[in-house]
Design an enzyme around this catalytic site. Structure first.
Site, PDB file in Angstrom:
ATOM      1  N   ASP A  21      45.162  54.175  40.402  1.00  0.00           N
ATOM      2  CA  ASP A  21      43.765  54.611  40.267  1.00  0.00           C
ATOM      3  C   ASP A  21      43.705  55.980  39.593  1.00  0.00           C
ATOM      4  O   ASP A  21      44.273  56.945  40.113  1.00  0.00           O
ATOM      5  CB  ASP A  21      43.148  54.673  41.674  1.00  0.00           C
ATOM      6  CG  ASP A  21      41.753  55.255  41.672  1.00  0.00           C
ATOM      7  OD1 ASP A  21      41.080  55.200  40.619  1.00  0.00           O
ATOM      8  OD2 ASP A  21      41.320  55.764  42.735  1.00  0.00           O
ATOM      9  N   ASN A  23      40.556  57.314  38.455  1.00  0.00           N
ATOM     10  CA  ASN A  23      39.243  57.968  38.532  1.00  0.00           C
ATOM     11  C   ASN A  23      38.763  58.170  39.971  1.00  0.00           C
ATOM     12  O   ASN A  23      37.568  58.322  40.230  1.00  0.00           O
ATOM     13  CB  ASN A  23      38.194  57.212  37.701  1.00  0.00           C
ATOM     14  CG  ASN A  23      37.934  55.829  38.267  1.00  0.00           C
ATOM     15  OD1 ASN A  23      38.683  55.365  39.137  1.00  0.00           O
ATOM     16  ND2 ASN A  23      36.884  55.177  37.812  1.00  0.00           N
ATOM     17  N   ASP A  25      38.302  56.411  42.677  1.00  0.00           N
ATOM     18  CA  ASP A  25      37.355  55.587  43.440  1.00  0.00           C
ATOM     19  C   ASP A  25      38.094  54.633  44.378  1.00  0.00           C
ATOM     20  O   ASP A  25      37.493  53.732  44.967  1.00  0.00           O
ATOM     21  CB  ASP A  25      36.415  54.795  42.496  1.00  0.00           C
ATOM     22  CG  ASP A  25      37.172  53.839  41.588  1.00  0.00           C
ATOM     23  OD1 ASP A  25      38.419  53.823  41.646  1.00  0.00           O
ATOM     24  OD2 ASP A  25      36.521  53.105  40.821  1.00  0.00           O
ATOM     25  N   ASP A  29      42.755  50.975  37.957  1.00  0.00           N
ATOM     26  CA  ASP A  29      41.947  50.773  36.747  1.00  0.00           C
ATOM     27  C   ASP A  29      42.825  50.657  35.506  1.00  0.00           C
ATOM     28  O   ASP A  29      44.046  50.811  35.564  1.00  0.00           O
ATOM     29  CB  ASP A  29      40.918  51.901  36.599  1.00  0.00           C
ATOM     30  CG  ASP A  29      41.532  53.261  36.874  1.00  0.00           C
ATOM     31  OD1 ASP A  29      42.583  53.552  36.295  1.00  0.00           O
ATOM     32  OD2 ASP A  29      40.956  54.033  37.695  1.00  0.00           O
ATOM     33  N   ASP A  98      44.740  37.057  31.609  1.00  0.00           N
ATOM     34  CA  ASP A  98      44.350  35.806  32.241  1.00  0.00           C
ATOM     35  C   ASP A  98      43.234  35.149  31.451  1.00  0.00           C
ATOM     36  O   ASP A  98      42.273  35.808  31.036  1.00  0.00           O
ATOM     37  CB  ASP A  98      43.846  36.074  33.661  1.00  0.00           C
ATOM     38  CG  ASP A  98      44.880  35.714  34.700  1.00  0.00           C
ATOM     39  OD1 ASP A  98      45.037  34.515  34.967  1.00  0.00           O
ATOM     40  OD2 ASP A  98      45.531  36.636  35.240  1.00  0.00           O
ATOM     41  N   ASP A 203      44.764  30.339  33.860  1.00  0.00           N
ATOM     42  CA  ASP A 203      44.493  30.155  35.281  1.00  0.00           C
ATOM     43  C   ASP A 203      44.111  28.707  35.584  1.00  0.00           C
ATOM     44  O   ASP A 203      43.296  28.106  34.864  1.00  0.00           O
ATOM     45  CB  ASP A 203      43.339  31.091  35.662  1.00  0.00           C
ATOM     46  CG  ASP A 203      43.066  31.090  37.144  1.00  0.00           C
ATOM     47  OD1 ASP A 203      43.944  31.520  37.895  1.00  0.00           O
ATOM     48  OD2 ASP A 203      41.966  30.634  37.543  1.00  0.00           O
ATOM     49  N   GLU A 258      49.196  27.984  34.612  1.00  0.00           N
ATOM     50  CA  GLU A 258      49.466  27.935  36.050  1.00  0.00           C
ATOM     51  C   GLU A 258      49.215  26.496  36.486  1.00  0.00           C
ATOM     52  O   GLU A 258      48.077  26.043  36.455  1.00  0.00           O
ATOM     53  CB  GLU A 258      48.512  28.879  36.791  1.00  0.00           C
ATOM     54  CG  GLU A 258      48.786  28.910  38.265  1.00  0.00           C
ATOM     55  CD  GLU A 258      47.560  29.209  39.115  1.00  0.00           C
ATOM     56  OE1 GLU A 258      47.724  29.687  40.238  1.00  0.00           O
ATOM     57  OE2 GLU A 258      46.426  28.953  38.658  1.00  0.00           O
ATOM     58  N   HIS A 333      50.479  37.337  42.560  1.00  0.00           N
ATOM     59  CA  HIS A 333      49.460  37.958  43.407  1.00  0.00           C
ATOM     60  C   HIS A 333      48.896  36.993  44.457  1.00  0.00           C
ATOM     61  O   HIS A 333      48.003  37.360  45.202  1.00  0.00           O
ATOM     62  CB  HIS A 333      48.326  38.471  42.512  1.00  0.00           C
ATOM     63  CG  HIS A 333      47.674  37.348  41.766  1.00  0.00           C
ATOM     64  ND1 HIS A 333      48.326  36.661  40.756  1.00  0.00           N
ATOM     65  CD2 HIS A 333      46.466  36.760  41.894  1.00  0.00           C
ATOM     66  CE1 HIS A 333      47.535  35.709  40.297  1.00  0.00           C
ATOM     67  NE2 HIS A 333      46.395  35.746  40.972  1.00  0.00           N
ATOM     68  N   ASP A 334      49.379  35.755  44.498  1.00  0.00           N
ATOM     69  CA  ASP A 334      48.886  34.772  45.474  1.00  0.00           C
ATOM     70  C   ASP A 334      49.920  34.432  46.544  1.00  0.00           C
ATOM     71  O   ASP A 334      49.667  33.595  47.398  1.00  0.00           O
ATOM     72  CB  ASP A 334      48.520  33.452  44.766  1.00  0.00           C
ATOM     73  CG  ASP A 334      47.369  33.599  43.787  1.00  0.00           C
ATOM     74  OD1 ASP A 334      46.493  34.453  44.013  1.00  0.00           O
ATOM     75  OD2 ASP A 334      47.349  32.859  42.787  1.00  0.00           O
TER      76      ASP A 334
END
Ligand code: NOJ
Length: 565
Positions: A21, A23, A25, A29, A98, A203, A258, A333-334
């Protein structure tokens, strides 16, 4: 076989929300990815796959796209994409994104139009049905379940009908039978390729066709999930031929599909053999669950089924020999974190290095998932409120429904498989918020960040990070480049319950890769080989007596060998 640039690449997958990150928040990003490109270059990767950063209401962290041509405000701007791609290319790193083509967000303008009336020109962009009458009540057209739980249909009041959505309620499925949808999606892909990206991870590509709308019979479940109703059906191949004709073949681009679980090798080859004219390669997940995860509630009781694990890898390796190319990835990521799935908490360094060697020296294009190179682990979830991912939350309630008196078990079960595990923020330093952000992040940071972080790894030449770096160097830059990239694969001793050994051979050169998955000492007979060189190992010394190699827990060794006559 025509050599392609991606066959000589090592990829790295970035989940931007959790990467870095800039910025303040609490959300990673695009500038965060930009700032860490030098880090990735020093690791040695030359390909990055960035998960969706398109404009999205984030019901599924960006896989619910609202506008394919814009960037979600929390991730940055189109200018940030430009500078990121340019710098990556300067560093010799290709960029793939993706391509989400099975569904959009329900906030996408097409869907807003589509749901507004049955006569709307966008109506047929999505899959609608009036439903059917059962015992005098209107119900879904079929009883099919969705991946994230519940029905794969959602009732929509404005037109008193149902739309199909095999993922979340906010992700209506596109109707690929409609040529206008095909052309819109082709336009989107071309646009991004013309913008300068190098390809796509596609995807949910196997789901673009559906079986006839008939109920699943003989089931006790209200909404049983049967993949066959929307996976690997014939028309998908027609659509992919069209995408290949009109896009992939026209650019020197990588297209990795995928294909989800339950894709047989036969269907994998249909998608991605060299003469399929569909995809460059397919991700499959057969190797992801080769343990007792279905029957266990405690993470430390997971036991790897080594024979099964080897068999699934070897099956794909063998089937694709001379016929196609494969990605090599442990997780994405799954899936749960590699170290928590197949690693060992008592031997984190040894088992981490062994797992990396096992994967990286097979034939294919390796992909590292962010944090894998430092050995990040699953998060110790203590309450369902800590889950962010919709599918983890729904899995928890499904377990609870089956076993209402045991919420602890429901939580453990959902945690072990939770997609939130790989999504906790990247652990850069031992400092404040793991160096990920200066604001409380959108997702909890794993407690172990003071120990497991990039900073510590870079300080110690014996770390897991340097082992990954060496594996990448061996593949891309060493005298073994050709052999590791293009050599044949042969599994050795498939029935051995402790060792995962294989041989790679090109012309008259061979590497023997020996990996122990055991916490005990294991012997391996080396007598039929002449060892010419030790190429890589995860212990300082090896013990060989009378031609027998005595492997220590999770020991991993790569030898250059010659077979004795
Ligand atoms: C597969 C992606 O990897 C996953 O994260 C996503 O939820 C589904 N496809 C739907 O897009």
């Amino acid at each position: 076989m025509t050599k392609k640039w991606w066959m000589e690449s090592v990829g790295y997958q970035i989940y931007p929300k959790s990467f870095y990150d800039t910025n303040d928040d609490g959300i990673g990003d695009l500038n965060g990815v930009y700032e860490k490109l030098d880090y990735l270059a020093s690791l040695g990767v030359n390909l990055i796959w960035i998960c969706p950063f398109y404009d999205s209401p984030m019901d599924d962290n960006g896989y619910d796209v609202r506008n394919f041509f814009d960037v979600a405000k929390e991730f940055g701007t189109m200018e940030d994409v430009r500078t990121l791609i340019d710098k990556a290319h300067e560093l010799g790193i290709k960029v793939i994104l993706d391509y989400v083509l099975n569904h959009t967000s329900d906030e996408h303008p097409w869907f807003v139009e589509s749901r507004s009336s049955k006569e709307n020109p966008y109506r047929d962009y999505y899959i609608w049905d009036d439903g059917k009458m059962k015992d005098g009540i209107k119900v879904e057209p079929t009883n099919w379940g969705s991946f994230f739980g519940g029905s794969c249909w959602k009732y929509d009041k404005p037109t008193d009908s149902y739309f199909m959505k095999i993922f979340s309620n906010k992700m209506p499925d596109l109707n690929w039978k409609n040529e206008k949808v095909q052309d819109e999606m082709i336009f989107i892909a071309k646009n991004w390729l013309d913008y300068g990206i190098d390809g796509f991870r596609i995807d949910a590509v196997s789901h673009l066709d559906r079986a006839p709308f008939e109920d699943i019979e003989n089931t006790d479940e209200q909404y049983p999930l049967d993949w066959h109703k929307f996976s690997n059906l014939p028309k998908v191949h027609d659509y992919l031929h069209k995408l290949n004709d009109e896009i992939f073949s026209k650019y020197d681009c990588l297209a990795i599909g995928e294909v989800g679980g339950q894709a047989s090798i036969e269907s994998g080859l249909k998608y991605a053999s060299f003469d399929a004219n569909e995809l460059s390669m397919v991700f499959n997940f057969d190797h992801n669950w080769c343990n007792n995860i279905e029957d266990v509630t405690h993470p430390n009781k997971l036991v790897t089924n080594v024979v099964q694990l080897k068999s699934v890898f070897a099956k794909w390796q063998t089937a694709f020999k001379d016929k196609g190319w494969l990605p090599l990835n442990w997780l994405n990521h799954d899936q749960p974190r590699l170290m928590s799935q197949y690693g060992n908490h008592k031997y984190p360094l040894e088992s981490g290095k062994m797992l990396a060697t096992t994967l990286h020296l097979m034939r294919g294009t390796p992909f590292i998932y962010q944090g894998e190179e430092i050995g990040m682990t699953n998060y110790p979830f203590e309450d369902v409120s800590q889950f962010n991912d919709i599918s983890s939350i729904s899995a928890y309630y499904r377990h609870l429904e089956k076993d209402p008196d045991d919420p602890v078990k429901a939580l453990k079960k959902a945690s072990l498989r939770s997609r939130d595990n790989p999504r906790t923020p990247m652990q850069w330093t031992k400092g404040y918020l793991a160096g990920f952000s200066r604001e409380i992040p959108w997702m909890m940071i794993n407690y172990n960040y003071k120990k497991i972080n990039v900073e510590n790894n870079l300080k110690n030449k014996n770390s897991l990070w340097y082992h990954y770096q060496e594996l990448i160097r061996l593949r891309r830059k060493s005298v073994y480049h050709e052999l590791i990239t293009y050599g044949d694969f042969e599994l050795i001793n498939p029935q051995d319950e402790n060792l995962f050994c294989y041989k790679r051979t090109l012309k008259d050169e061979s590497l023997l890769v020996i990996n122990s998955f055991s916490t005990h000492k294991v012997a391996y007979d080396l007598s039929k080989y002449e060892v010419l060189e030790t190429v890589l190992s995860n212990y300082k010394k090896q013990s060989i007596k009378d031609g027998i190699l005595h492997l220590k827990p999770f020991e991993s060794i790569v030898y250059k060998i010659k077979e004795k006559l």
